[in-house]
Design a protein around this motif. Structure first.
Motif, PDB file in Angstrom:
ATOM      1  N   TYR A  19       0.838  -1.202   0.000  1.00 24.01           N
ATOM      2  CA  TYR A  19       0.000   0.000   0.000  1.00 24.01           C
ATOM      3  C   TYR A  19       0.869   1.246   0.000  1.00 24.01           C
ATOM      4  O   TYR A  19       2.057   1.204   0.305  1.00 24.01           O
ATOM      5  CB  TYR A  19      -0.964   0.029   1.188  1.00 24.01           C
ATOM      6  CG  TYR A  19      -0.367   0.391   2.531  1.00 24.01           C
ATOM      7  CD1 TYR A  19      -0.392   1.700   3.011  1.00 24.01           C
ATOM      8  CD2 TYR A  19       0.205  -0.585   3.348  1.00 24.01           C
ATOM      9  CE1 TYR A  19       0.130   2.039   4.252  1.00 24.01           C
ATOM     10  CE2 TYR A  19       0.731  -0.266   4.595  1.00 24.01           C
ATOM     11  CZ  TYR A  19       0.698   1.052   5.039  1.00 24.01           C
ATOM     12  OH  TYR A  19       1.218   1.370   6.262  1.00 24.01           O
ATOM     13  N   PHE A  20       0.247   2.364  -0.360  1.00 25.11           N
ATOM     14  CA  PHE A  20       0.859   3.668  -0.163  1.00 25.11           C
ATOM     15  C   PHE A  20      -0.249   4.663   0.115  1.00 25.11           C
ATOM     16  O   PHE A  20      -1.425   4.418  -0.168  1.00 25.11           O
ATOM     17  CB  PHE A  20       1.715   4.109  -1.359  1.00 25.11           C
ATOM     18  CG  PHE A  20       0.970   4.394  -2.633  1.00 25.11           C
ATOM     19  CD1 PHE A  20       0.403   5.642  -2.879  1.00 25.11           C
ATOM     20  CD2 PHE A  20       0.854   3.411  -3.623  1.00 25.11           C
ATOM     21  CE1 PHE A  20      -0.278   5.904  -4.062  1.00 25.11           C
ATOM     22  CE2 PHE A  20       0.170   3.665  -4.800  1.00 25.11           C
ATOM     23  CZ  PHE A  20      -0.393   4.914  -5.028  1.00 25.11           C
ATOM     24  N   SER A  21       0.118   5.781   0.718  1.00 26.15           N
ATOM     25  CA  SER A  21      -0.835   6.832   1.062  1.00 26.15           C
ATOM     26  C   SER A  21      -0.466   8.097   0.311  1.00 26.15           C
ATOM     27  O   SER A  21       0.714   8.475   0.260  1.00 26.15           O
ATOM     28  CB  SER A  21      -0.818   7.089   2.578  1.00 26.15           C
ATOM     29  OG  SER A  21      -1.734   8.110   2.928  1.00 26.15           O
ATOM     30  N   GLY A  22      -1.457   8.748  -0.274  1.00 23.38           N
ATOM     31  CA  GLY A  22      -1.202   9.968  -1.033  1.00 23.38           C
ATOM     32  C   GLY A  22      -2.229  11.042  -0.722  1.00 23.38           C
ATOM     33  O   GLY A  22      -3.053  10.906   0.185  1.00 23.38           O
ATOM     34  N   VAL A  23      -2.175  12.116  -1.479  1.00 24.04           N
ATOM     35  CA  VAL A  23      -3.134  13.212  -1.388  1.00 24.04           C
ATOM     36  C   VAL A  23      -3.764  13.388  -2.766  1.00 24.04           C
ATOM     37  O   VAL A  23      -3.245  12.883  -3.761  1.00 24.04           O
ATOM     38  CB  VAL A  23      -2.453  14.517  -0.927  1.00 24.04           C
ATOM     39  CG1 VAL A  23      -1.887  14.362   0.479  1.00 24.04           C
ATOM     40  CG2 VAL A  23      -1.338  14.935  -1.895  1.00 24.04           C
ATOM     41  N   PRO A  24      -4.909  14.094  -2.870  1.00 24.36           N
ATOM     42  CA  PRO A  24      -5.563  14.222  -4.169  1.00 24.36           C
ATOM     43  C   PRO A  24      -4.656  14.729  -5.280  1.00 24.36           C
ATOM     44  O   PRO A  24      -4.767  14.278  -6.428  1.00 24.36           O
ATOM     45  CB  PRO A  24      -6.702  15.209  -3.873  1.00 24.36           C
ATOM     46  CG  PRO A  24      -7.046  14.949  -2.450  1.00 24.36           C
ATOM     47  CD  PRO A  24      -5.726  14.682  -1.781  1.00 24.36           C
ATOM     48  N   ALA A  25      -3.751  15.651  -4.968  1.00 20.39           N
ATOM     49  CA  ALA A  25      -2.866  16.191  -6.004  1.00 20.39           C
ATOM     50  C   ALA A  25      -2.000  15.098  -6.622  1.00 20.39           C
ATOM     51  O   ALA A  25      -1.739  15.101  -7.834  1.00 20.39           O
ATOM     52  CB  ALA A  25      -1.985  17.292  -5.423  1.00 20.39           C
ATOM     53  N   ILE A  26      -1.549  14.151  -5.800  1.00 20.19           N
ATOM     54  CA  ILE A  26      -0.726  13.051  -6.311  1.00 20.19           C
ATOM     55  C   ILE A  26      -1.543  12.167  -7.246  1.00 20.19           C
ATOM     56  O   ILE A  26      -1.092  11.797  -8.342  1.00 20.19           O
ATOM     57  CB  ILE A  26      -0.147  12.240  -5.138  1.00 20.19           C
ATOM     58  CG1 ILE A  26       1.006  13.019  -4.501  1.00 20.19           C
ATOM     59  CG2 ILE A  26       0.316  10.850  -5.594  1.00 20.19           C
ATOM     60  CD1 ILE A  26       1.598  12.363  -3.273  1.00 20.19           C
ATOM     61  N   ALA A  71     -12.230  17.644 -19.353  1.00 21.28           N
ATOM     62  CA  ALA A  71     -11.016  18.377 -19.716  1.00 21.28           C
ATOM     63  C   ALA A  71     -10.250  18.892 -18.510  1.00 21.28           C
ATOM     64  O   ALA A  71      -9.105  19.325 -18.632  1.00 21.28           O
ATOM     65  CB  ALA A  71     -11.361  19.553 -20.630  1.00 21.28           C
ATOM     66  N   VAL A  72     -10.871  18.855 -17.324  1.00 22.63           N
ATOM     67  CA  VAL A  72     -10.289  19.482 -16.139  1.00 22.63           C
ATOM     68  C   VAL A  72      -9.388  18.521 -15.379  1.00 22.63           C
ATOM     69  O   VAL A  72      -9.771  17.383 -15.093  1.00 22.63           O
ATOM     70  CB  VAL A  72     -11.406  20.006 -15.210  1.00 22.63           C
ATOM     71  CG1 VAL A  72     -10.828  20.478 -13.879  1.00 22.63           C
ATOM     72  CG2 VAL A  72     -12.158  21.149 -15.901  1.00 22.63           C
ATOM     73  N   LEU A  73      -8.216  19.009 -15.045  1.00 20.08           N
ATOM     74  CA  LEU A  73      -7.280  18.252 -14.219  1.00 20.08           C
ATOM     75  C   LEU A  73      -7.495  18.570 -12.739  1.00 20.08           C
ATOM     76  O   LEU A  73      -7.602  17.676 -11.910  1.00 20.08           O
ATOM     77  CB  LEU A  73      -5.833  18.587 -14.614  1.00 20.08           C
ATOM     78  CG  LEU A  73      -4.723  17.904 -13.816  1.00 20.08           C
ATOM     79  CD1 LEU A  73      -4.761  16.401 -14.036  1.00 20.08           C
ATOM     80  CD2 LEU A  73      -3.355  18.474 -14.215  1.00 20.08           C
ATOM     81  N   GLU A  74      -7.567  19.849 -12.392  1.00 20.00           N
ATOM     82  CA  GLU A  74      -7.800  20.247 -11.006  1.00 20.00           C
ATOM     83  C   GLU A  74      -8.374  21.660 -10.992  1.00 20.00           C
ATOM     84  O   GLU A  74      -8.219  22.430 -11.951  1.00 20.00           O
ATOM     85  CB  GLU A  74      -6.510  20.179 -10.179  1.00 20.00           C
ATOM     86  CG  GLU A  74      -5.343  20.949 -10.759  1.00 20.00           C
ATOM     87  CD  GLU A  74      -4.043  20.690 -10.011  1.00 20.00           C
ATOM     88  OE1 GLU A  74      -3.999  19.764  -9.187  1.00 20.00           O
ATOM     89  OE2 GLU A  74      -3.075  21.421 -10.271  1.00 20.00           O
ATOM     90  N   ALA A  75      -9.036  21.989  -9.879  1.00 21.37           N
ATOM     91  CA  ALA A  75      -9.680  23.300  -9.778  1.00 21.37           C
ATOM     92  C   ALA A  75      -9.766  23.729  -8.330  1.00 21.37           C
ATOM     93  O   ALA A  75      -9.975  22.910  -7.428  1.00 21.37           O
ATOM     94  CB  ALA A  75     -11.082  23.255 -10.388  1.00 21.37           C
ATOM     95  N   ALA A  76      -9.593  25.026  -8.102  1.00 23.94           N
ATOM     96  CA  ALA A  76      -9.747  25.607  -6.770  1.00 23.94           C
ATOM     97  C   ALA A  76     -10.600  26.856  -6.883  1.00 23.94           C
ATOM     98  O   ALA A  76     -10.457  27.637  -7.834  1.00 23.94           O
ATOM     99  CB  ALA A  76      -8.386  25.953  -6.171  1.00 23.94           C
ATOM    100  N   VAL A  77     -11.479  27.050  -5.908  1.00 27.20           N
ATOM    101  CA  VAL A  77     -12.391  28.191  -5.906  1.00 27.20           C
ATOM    102  C   VAL A  77     -12.203  28.967  -4.608  1.00 27.20           C
ATOM    103  O   VAL A  77     -12.132  28.379  -3.523  1.00 27.20           O
ATOM    104  CB  VAL A  77     -13.853  27.722  -6.040  1.00 27.20           C
ATOM    105  CG1 VAL A  77     -14.815  28.898  -5.867  1.00 27.20           C
ATOM    106  CG2 VAL A  77     -14.080  27.039  -7.387  1.00 27.20           C
TER     107      VAL A  77
END
Length: 498
Positions: free
Chosen positions: A231-238, A408-414
């Motif tokens: 296993y490994f642990s990551g964050v959404p960005a990874i 088409a979206v990779l990531e988004a911040a509001v």
């Protein structure tokens, strides 16, 4: 258990069993790791490290950082991990605020009040120095983990050995860890998630850990295939970066029992994309440093609800509270609050802020959430990130998830932007997947079918990458600063910022 004794216990049970690996030392057996811990504790003892003192460690991900943890604990001392990317003044603040007696660092950084040691110094012979194991006390301070400082000066979160004992026992149970488990650490070791989930928990279970260097999506799967972790642990960005790799990247993930995600809620569409593309089971959880890492998780075996962060972990109580301090019924939103043995002792030398965070016997998280009828928690947003537009409460995360549903979206911040009439208005920062095209009108038209009109972003800025803080969360203070700077520069010379 008290982690001070773990290295010697593992060495006694399986001296030749694998313990820790990294690219600088290869693989250390249990016996070799215990010997390194004892040698480092001798060095620390000569510099006055003892029960009640603090050791600062400022290293990239490597075995020496874990050795520092256990060597300090062996002497009854605590450890404060320092982000290697911090500037001199920032690192100096943390070392001074923590009262660290020793600083272990790889670049010779010298800070007032602390003796600087290099990793190589930890193996120097120190014959005749008493390094007998300190009398274990679960109430002793173990970790002093500093927050990212988004609401002011970083605060030191005081975590005791009792906190670590409870948290790792919970992780072992919830993730069914045993001596066959092998974690691949890709998160930074200056953060509690990396320390607890990827190192302490597998070692407690009798398993092992491989410490990877800085995460790079282009080389990650080669590392995974060579290490063969469970296993490994990551964050959404990874996971976002991995999901966006070229289609020809088809890694062998057969060694993995599961992968975990924390730090920030993960859009359901991204969870599905990762699971389907890489053939893995993704377990999403929720927690914070003040709770020693994790407080909820979708179950490994049982019903998983994408879009939620799961149910309360064993031994913890998770509830939702109204502003007046009453707990709200299932299905209603409010502040997420937590009780249990993993809740921090307090903020270091911050009695007023400790009292505010631990008010009325609950850890107040500052997150807005909803518990469904089955006890699964959905994080709506941070309370401080909420946008109030013309009297309507808008939660940026809801808009972010709607944007993320566009292929088409990779990531988004509001974030919110001041408005002279409405008070605030939502604005979006969006990064597109490689080779994709999208303009603002197309995105707004897409969102019109998914969220109410008053929630639609009033502007969309397309960026190569949404900025993130050191633990992989969107850096919203930086985005707000960008908006404020743009607003100030657009003003005429006679205008005032109010």
């Amino acid at each position: 258990m008290h982690f001070a004794s773990l290295p010697s216990e593992r060495a006694g049970a399986r001296p030749d069993g694998p313990c820790l690996s990294d690219e600088t030392v290869g693989t250390l057996t249990n016996q070799a790791f215990a010997a390194r811990v004892e040698a480092a504790s001798r060095v620390f003892a000569t510099h006055g490290v003892a029960r009640g003192t603090v050791v600062a460690v400022r290293l990239p991900n490597r075995v020496d950082l874990v050795v520092t943890l256990f060597a300090a604990w062996r002497l009854g001392a605590a450890v404060t991990p320092v982000n290697p990317a911090l500037a001199h003044g920032e690192a100096g603040y943390q070392v001074a605020d923590s009262g660290a007696r020793v600083l272990v660092t790889h670049d010779g950084l010298s800070l007032e009040g602390a003796t600087t040691l290099a990793p190589e110094d930890l193996t120097a012979p120190r014959a005749g120095v008493d390094v007998s194991l300190a009398e274990p006390d679960l109430d002793d301070l173990a970790l002093l983990v500093y927050t990212s400082g988004t609401t002011g000066r970083p605060k030191g979160v005081e975590l005791t050995h009792a906190n670590l004992d409870a948290m790792t026992a919970t992780m072992v149970e919830a993730l069914s860890l045993d001596e066959d488990d092998h974690s691949l650490l890709i998160l930074p070791l200056f953060h509690v998630n990396g320390i607890v989930v990827s190192v302490l928990s597998p070692l407690r279970a009798g398993g092992r850990a491989t410490i990877a260097g800085r995460f790079d999506p282009r080389t990650f799967f080669a590392t995974l295939e060579a290490a063969r972790p469970t296993y490994f642990s990551g964050v959404p960005a990874i996971y976002t970066m991995l999901a966006n790799l070229p289609a020809e990247v088809e890694p062998d993930t057969s060694s993995l029992r599961f992968v975990a995600c924390g730090a920030a809620p993960m859009p359901g569409a991204l969870i599905s994309r990762v699971e389907e593309r890489f053939g893995v089971l993704l377990i999403e959880g929720y927690g914070l440093s003040e709770g020693t890492c994790a407080s909820t998780s979708n179950p490994l075996d049982g019903v998983r609800k994408p879009g939620t962060v799961g149910v309360a972990l064993p031994g913890q109580t998770v509830a939702v509270m109204a502003p007046d301090g009453t707990l709200v019924p299932r299905g209603e939103r409010g502040e997420v609050v937590i009780q249990g043995p993993t809740v921090m002792r307090g903020y270091h030398n911050r009695p007023e802020e400790t009292a505010q965070a631990l008010k009325d016997g609950w850890l107040h998280t500052g997150d807005v959430g909803i518990l469904d009828e089955d006890g699964y928690l959905r994080i709506v947003d941070r309370m401080k990130d909420m946008i109030i537009r013309g009297g309507e409460n808008i939660y940026p995360q809801e808009i972010e998830h709607a944007i993320h549903a566009h292929p088409a979206v990779l990531e988004a911040a509001v974030v919110g932007r001041p408005h002279p009439v409405m008070g605030e208005e939502p604005v979006a920062f969006v990064a597109l997947r490689e080779g994709a095209t999208l303009d603002e009108d197309e995105l707004v038209a897409f969102l019109t079918q998914r969220i109410a009109k008053f929630k639609l972003p009033t502007s969309v800025t397309f960026v190569d990458e949404v900025p993130k803080n050191p633990v992989g969360k969107f850096d919203k203070p930086r985005l707000r600063a960008t908006i404020a700077s743009a607003g100030a520069s657009a003003m005429s010379p006679g205008e005032e910022t109010s």
